[in-house]
Scaffold this motif. Structure first.
Motif, PDB file in Angstrom:
ATOM      1  N   ASP A   1       0.849  -1.192   0.000  1.00  0.00           N
ATOM      2  CA  ASP A   1       0.000   0.000   0.000  1.00  0.00           C
ATOM      3  C   ASP A   1       0.891   1.252   0.000  1.00  0.00           C
ATOM      4  O   ASP A   1       1.819   1.374   0.804  1.00  0.00           O
ATOM      5  CB  ASP A   1      -0.895  -0.021   1.246  1.00  0.00           C
ATOM      6  CG  ASP A   1      -1.963   1.056   1.221  1.00  0.00           C
ATOM      7  OD1 ASP A   1      -1.643   2.231   0.952  1.00  0.00           O
ATOM      8  OD2 ASP A   1      -3.130   0.721   1.503  1.00  0.00           O
ATOM      9  N   THR A   2       0.608   2.183  -0.903  1.00  0.00           N
ATOM     10  CA  THR A   2       1.437   3.378  -1.003  1.00  0.00           C
ATOM     11  C   THR A   2       1.442   4.200   0.286  1.00  0.00           C
ATOM     12  O   THR A   2       2.421   4.896   0.571  1.00  0.00           O
ATOM     13  CB  THR A   2       0.960   4.272  -2.164  1.00  0.00           C
ATOM     14  OG1 THR A   2      -0.433   4.585  -1.985  1.00  0.00           O
ATOM     15  CG2 THR A   2       1.156   3.582  -3.495  1.00  0.00           C
ATOM     16  N   ARG A   3       0.384   4.087   1.072  1.00  0.00           N
ATOM     17  CA  ARG A   3       0.350   4.816   2.348  1.00  0.00           C
ATOM     18  C   ARG A   3       1.399   4.264   3.311  1.00  0.00           C
ATOM     19  O   ARG A   3       1.988   5.021   4.100  1.00  0.00           O
ATOM     20  CB  ARG A   3      -1.036   4.733   2.970  1.00  0.00           C
ATOM     21  CG  ARG A   3      -2.109   5.516   2.195  1.00  0.00           C
ATOM     22  CD  ARG A   3      -3.500   5.223   2.706  1.00  0.00           C
ATOM     23  NE  ARG A   3      -3.867   3.815   2.471  1.00  0.00           N
ATOM     24  CZ  ARG A   3      -5.046   3.295   2.784  1.00  0.00           C
ATOM     25  NH1 ARG A   3      -5.974   4.052   3.350  1.00  0.00           N
ATOM     26  NH2 ARG A   3      -5.309   2.021   2.528  1.00  0.00           N
ATOM     27  N   ILE A   4       1.637   2.962   3.253  1.00  0.00           N
ATOM     28  CA  ILE A   4       2.671   2.349   4.092  1.00  0.00           C
ATOM     29  C   ILE A   4       4.045   2.837   3.650  1.00  0.00           C
ATOM     30  O   ILE A   4       4.880   3.231   4.481  1.00  0.00           O
ATOM     31  CB  ILE A   4       2.608   0.810   4.013  1.00  0.00           C
ATOM     32  CG1 ILE A   4       1.231   0.295   4.450  1.00  0.00           C
ATOM     33  CG2 ILE A   4       3.726   0.191   4.828  1.00  0.00           C
ATOM     34  CD1 ILE A   4       0.905   0.532   5.894  1.00  0.00           C
TER      35      ILE A   4
ATOM     36  N   ASP B   1       4.303   3.732  13.853  1.00  0.00           N
ATOM     37  CA  ASP B   1       2.839   3.640  13.819  1.00  0.00           C
ATOM     38  C   ASP B   1       2.400   3.219  12.414  1.00  0.00           C
ATOM     39  O   ASP B   1       1.838   4.008  11.654  1.00  0.00           O
ATOM     40  CB  ASP B   1       2.225   4.989  14.211  1.00  0.00           C
ATOM     41  CG  ASP B   1       0.708   4.922  14.292  1.00  0.00           C
ATOM     42  OD1 ASP B   1       0.165   3.795  14.392  1.00  0.00           O
ATOM     43  OD2 ASP B   1       0.068   5.989  14.241  1.00  0.00           O
ATOM     44  N   ILE B   2       2.700   1.976  12.092  1.00  0.00           N
ATOM     45  CA  ILE B   2       2.374   1.411  10.781  1.00  0.00           C
ATOM     46  C   ILE B   2       1.656   0.093  11.006  1.00  0.00           C
ATOM     47  O   ILE B   2       2.167  -0.788  11.698  1.00  0.00           O
ATOM     48  CB  ILE B   2       3.648   1.184   9.943  1.00  0.00           C
ATOM     49  CG1 ILE B   2       4.321   2.529   9.628  1.00  0.00           C
ATOM     50  CG2 ILE B   2       3.331   0.438   8.647  1.00  0.00           C
ATOM     51  CD1 ILE B   2       5.624   2.402   8.882  1.00  0.00           C
ATOM     52  N   PRO B   3       0.474  -0.078  10.468  1.00  0.00           N
ATOM     53  CA  PRO B   3      -0.296  -1.295  10.721  1.00  0.00           C
ATOM     54  C   PRO B   3       0.296  -2.516  10.018  1.00  0.00           C
ATOM     55  O   PRO B   3       1.083  -2.396   9.073  1.00  0.00           O
ATOM     56  CB  PRO B   3      -1.677  -0.959  10.135  1.00  0.00           C
ATOM     57  CG  PRO B   3      -1.385   0.038   9.057  1.00  0.00           C
ATOM     58  CD  PRO B   3      -0.243   0.865   9.573  1.00  0.00           C
ATOM     59  N   THR B   4      -0.080  -3.690  10.515  1.00  0.00           N
ATOM     60  CA  THR B   4       0.257  -4.922   9.818  1.00  0.00           C
ATOM     61  C   THR B   4      -0.313  -4.854   8.405  1.00  0.00           C
ATOM     62  O   THR B   4      -1.451  -4.437   8.199  1.00  0.00           O
ATOM     63  CB  THR B   4      -0.325  -6.136  10.564  1.00  0.00           C
ATOM     64  OG1 THR B   4       0.229  -6.178  11.879  1.00  0.00           O
ATOM     65  CG2 THR B   4      -0.010  -7.429   9.843  1.00  0.00           C
ATOM     66  N   HIS B   5       0.498  -5.254   7.432  1.00  0.00           N
ATOM     67  CA  HIS B   5       0.085  -5.093   6.035  1.00  0.00           C
ATOM     68  C   HIS B   5       0.682  -6.207   5.187  1.00  0.00           C
ATOM     69  O   HIS B   5       1.452  -7.037   5.675  1.00  0.00           O
ATOM     70  CB  HIS B   5       0.519  -3.725   5.509  1.00  0.00           C
ATOM     71  CG  HIS B   5       2.002  -3.511   5.569  1.00  0.00           C
ATOM     72  ND1 HIS B   5       2.655  -3.178   6.741  1.00  0.00           N
ATOM     73  CD2 HIS B   5       2.969  -3.593   4.613  1.00  0.00           C
ATOM     74  CE1 HIS B   5       3.956  -3.063   6.507  1.00  0.00           C
ATOM     75  NE2 HIS B   5       4.171  -3.323   5.229  1.00  0.00           N
TER      76      HIS B   5
ATOM     77  N   VAL C   1       3.353 -13.799  -1.134  1.00  0.00           N
ATOM     78  CA  VAL C   1       2.565 -12.759  -0.480  1.00  0.00           C
ATOM     79  C   VAL C   1       2.843 -12.881   1.011  1.00  0.00           C
ATOM     80  O   VAL C   1       2.606 -13.936   1.611  1.00  0.00           O
ATOM     81  CB  VAL C   1       1.060 -12.917  -0.759  1.00  0.00           C
ATOM     82  CG1 VAL C   1       0.268 -11.839  -0.019  1.00  0.00           C
ATOM     83  CG2 VAL C   1       0.778 -12.862  -2.254  1.00  0.00           C
ATOM     84  N   THR C   2       3.355 -11.833   1.611  1.00  0.00           N
ATOM     85  CA  THR C   2       3.843 -11.894   2.987  1.00  0.00           C
ATOM     86  C   THR C   2       3.175 -10.831   3.843  1.00  0.00           C
ATOM     87  O   THR C   2       3.038  -9.678   3.429  1.00  0.00           O
ATOM     88  CB  THR C   2       5.373 -11.699   3.020  1.00  0.00           C
ATOM     89  OG1 THR C   2       5.998 -12.649   2.160  1.00  0.00           O
ATOM     90  CG2 THR C   2       5.914 -11.873   4.432  1.00  0.00           C
ATOM     91  N   GLU C   3       2.798 -11.237   5.039  1.00  0.00           N
ATOM     92  CA  GLU C   3       2.248 -10.292   6.027  1.00  0.00           C
ATOM     93  C   GLU C   3       3.400  -9.736   6.849  1.00  0.00           C
ATOM     94  O   GLU C   3       4.231 -10.492   7.353  1.00  0.00           O
ATOM     95  CB  GLU C   3       1.244 -11.016   6.921  1.00  0.00           C
ATOM     96  CG  GLU C   3       0.537 -10.104   7.917  1.00  0.00           C
ATOM     97  CD  GLU C   3      -0.453 -10.878   8.758  1.00  0.00           C
ATOM     98  OE1 GLU C   3      -1.643 -10.881   8.398  1.00  0.00           O
ATOM     99  OE2 GLU C   3      -0.020 -11.500   9.760  1.00  0.00           O
ATOM    100  N   ILE C   4       3.416  -8.419   7.006  1.00  0.00           N
ATOM    101  CA  ILE C   4       4.545  -7.726   7.626  1.00  0.00           C
ATOM    102  C   ILE C   4       4.067  -6.786   8.727  1.00  0.00           C
ATOM    103  O   ILE C   4       3.044  -6.124   8.594  1.00  0.00           O
ATOM    104  CB  ILE C   4       5.315  -6.889   6.587  1.00  0.00           C
ATOM    105  CG1 ILE C   4       5.896  -7.765   5.475  1.00  0.00           C
ATOM    106  CG2 ILE C   4       6.405  -6.050   7.247  1.00  0.00           C
ATOM    107  CD1 ILE C   4       7.080  -8.578   5.865  1.00  0.00           C
TER     108      ILE C   4
END
Length: 223
Positions: free
Chosen positions: A150-153, A176-180, A192-195
């Motif tokens: 996500d470009t916001r991340i 302050d960055i959500p899991t993405h 595809v990885t969750e970070i």
């Protein structure tokens, strides 16, 4: 002033062969730790198209990493021993972290170090467990052609980096960055990885923040 095209071609081939040798050495080292990483595709389709300066820079960083791995192993430490491997990298790069840095890590953390020019200076062994690109692709292609998030991340990460290098942030912190999700765009496995990021912080040289360190907790969702 004429250009000796034959000499340029010879120098280019020297850099190509050097890259292949270094990539093969690193692949063997990682395989010894149970991590399989592909080296390059036939003909070096990406590396061979780079300028001589780009090739030399890549080979410099790859040689640094191979030597770092060799030193770690020659002293009886595993590459999977994250804390000692990170400390070794920091010493070799002449970078000083904040004193509480290692309390944020665990044995599964992916650790990366970036310069203030957005050049990756170090990646821990765990990085390769969540990436299916070849070493050639990782070193020769722009990251936005390889990964998508996500470009916001991305904007948040760049914003934090800017504050670190502007000396606005001087401590280790939990961003302050959500899991993405991060997606590989052109790899064999299309992982595809969750970070999520448990820590980000400055690294100092001569009392100035000249690099940053970031830890990631990762989990493969697809691939």
């Amino acid at each position: 002033m004429s250009i000796d095209l034959q000499n340029v071609a010879v120098e280019s081939e020297v850099e190509n062969e050097k890259f292949k040798t270094l990539a093969q050495r690193l692949s063997v080292m990682l395989a010894g730790e149970g991590v399989l990483v592909r080296t390059y595709d036939k003909g070096l389709p990406y590396f061979s198209k780079l300028s001589e300066k780009q090739k030399q820079t890549i080979n410099y960083h790859l040689e640094f990493y191979v030597e770092l791995c060799r030193e770690q192993m020659s002293e009886g430490y595993s590459l999977s021993d994250g804390p000692t491997f990170v400390w070794r990298a920091l010493r070799k790069l002449n970078l000083i972290p904040r004193s509480d840095l290692f309390q944020y890590f665990n044995e599964n953390s992916v650790i990366e170090i970036y310069s203030n020019e957005n050049v990756q200076l170090f990646r821990s062994l765990n990085f390769f467990k969540f990436c299916s690109y070849t070493l050639e692709e990782l070193h020769s292609r722009e990251w936005w052609l390889l990964f998508n998030r996500d470009t916001r991340i991305t904007d948040s990460l760049l914003g934090y980096a800017g504050k670190i290098f502007n000396q606005e942030i001087g401590e280790n912190f939990v961003p302050d960055i959500p899991t993405h999700v991060v997606r590989e765009l052109a790899s064999v496995d299309m992982l595809v990885t969750e970070i999520n990021f448990p820590v980000m912080g400055p690294l100092y040289h001569n009392k100035r923040a000249v690099a940053l360190i970031i830890a990631e907790d990762a989990k493969i969702l697809e691939g």
